[in-house]
Design a protein around this motif. Sequence first.
Motif, short mmCIF file in Angstrom:
data_model
loop_
_atom_site.label_atom_id
_atom_site.label_comp_id
_atom_site.label_asym_id
_atom_site.label_seq_id
_atom_site.Cartn_x
_atom_site.Cartn_y
_atom_site.Cartn_z
N UNK A 21 -2.79 -30.90 -65.68
CA UNK A 21 -1.86 -30.47 -66.75
C UNK A 21 -2.28 -29.21 -67.48
N UNK A 22 -3.44 -28.63 -67.16
CA UNK A 22 -3.92 -27.47 -67.93
C UNK A 22 -2.93 -26.30 -67.80
N UNK A 23 -2.48 -25.82 -68.97
CA UNK A 23 -1.51 -24.72 -69.00
C UNK A 23 -1.72 -23.94 -70.30
N UNK A 24 -1.72 -22.60 -70.21
CA UNK A 24 -1.89 -21.79 -71.42
C UNK A 24 -0.83 -20.68 -71.44
N UNK A 25 -0.46 -20.28 -72.65
CA UNK A 25 0.57 -19.24 -72.78
C UNK A 25 0.15 -18.18 -73.78
N UNK A 26 0.66 -16.97 -73.61
CA UNK A 26 0.44 -15.91 -74.60
C UNK A 26 1.61 -14.94 -74.49
N UNK A 29 2.43 -14.01 -70.88
CA UNK A 29 3.06 -14.93 -69.94
C UNK A 29 2.35 -16.26 -69.99
N UNK A 30 2.37 -16.99 -68.86
CA UNK A 30 1.76 -18.32 -68.84
C UNK A 30 0.91 -18.50 -67.58
N UNK A 31 -0.15 -19.29 -67.71
CA UNK A 31 -0.99 -19.62 -66.55
C UNK A 31 -1.09 -21.12 -66.46
N UNK A 64 -4.74 -21.64 -59.50
CA UNK A 64 -3.88 -21.42 -60.67
C UNK A 64 -2.86 -20.34 -60.38
N UNK A 65 -1.77 -20.41 -61.12
CA UNK A 65 -0.72 -19.41 -60.97
C UNK A 65 -0.42 -18.86 -62.35
N UNK A 66 -0.30 -17.53 -62.43
CA UNK A 66 0.09 -16.89 -63.69
C UNK A 66 1.49 -16.32 -63.49
N UNK A 110 -6.36 -14.16 -69.89
CA UNK A 110 -5.84 -15.34 -70.58
C UNK A 110 -6.42 -16.62 -69.95
N UNK A 111 -6.43 -16.64 -68.62
CA UNK A 111 -6.95 -17.82 -67.93
C UNK A 111 -8.46 -17.94 -68.16
#
Length: 315
Positions: A21-26, A29-31, A64-66, A110-111
């Motif tokens: 479930x790890x997901x980050x945004x800025x 965009x999002x990774x 991972x995908x950004x 970001x990642x």
Amino acid sequence: HRTERDASNWSTERLKTLLLPVRVESEEGACEVTEVSKLDGEASINNRKGKLIFFYEWAIKLAWTGTSKTGVKYKGYVEIPNLSDENDIDEVEIHVSLAKDEPDTNLKTLMKQEGAKKIRDAMKTYISTLKTEFTQGMILPTVNGEHMETTPQVAPKAEDRKTAASSSTATSQSKSVGVKIPTCKISLKDTFLTSPEELYRVFVTQEMVQAFTHAQATLEADKGGKFQLLDGSVTGEFVDLVPEKQLVMKWRFKSWPAGHFATITLNFTDKGGETEVCLEGKGIPASEEERTKQGWQRYYFEGIKQTFGYGARLF
């Protein structure tokens, strides 16, 4: 003198559940982690003379995908070469890279920063649940000499058998309510490497009590609030609560004569970076003196030190 449980399959599932479930945004965009492509290693827990020793060693690779704000997708990997009991979790390396031929992007930063933080948190959760959920039932107290668990047990020593025998005879004689039973006082002292505020919280927070006793517990930390620990083997109620300073409770083992409670007072003293706890127990059935002392020392004090790392410094 030891039981061992293999925690590898449990760990594999647990790590996947926590990492996917790890997901980050800025603004960029999002990774997100899209797959756990490699999870090599093992985990096990040894119970040596009532002490739990955790062993785990994992090499992990994630994909991972950004996705940038404009919809451009970038692919990359995360490698974690050494998630192991020998490394402090904050020292575990997390390498974030972009797949071959991917153009450089701020999403990688970001990642690397936010994504890696979340991955580290997921690993922390894995370690703490390994120590709480998975270990349930590995060391539980004896109630009236009967073990309350399924793991193989060492035969009690002769003197333990005697106390178990004497406590069960004492119980049967004094079942009729109203019989005056001989009681005694106990006192214990111990030092924990933490603040009084933290330590006080451990005693009055249900999740933390379940963690250090490795069993179900319910408690309401208010004046007159009831508690049940170790699947009901210990019950009582809070008489007085002074945060960071003192806890007074009515307290009993299930095997004690019906309706009989001892009064346990815990005093917390700040010793600058450490906290000294003084326990005074009154009204303990005389035949239960040793068992009550050992119970507090082992299931409360030692349990808290092992679970939260508040034991004495080794150097």
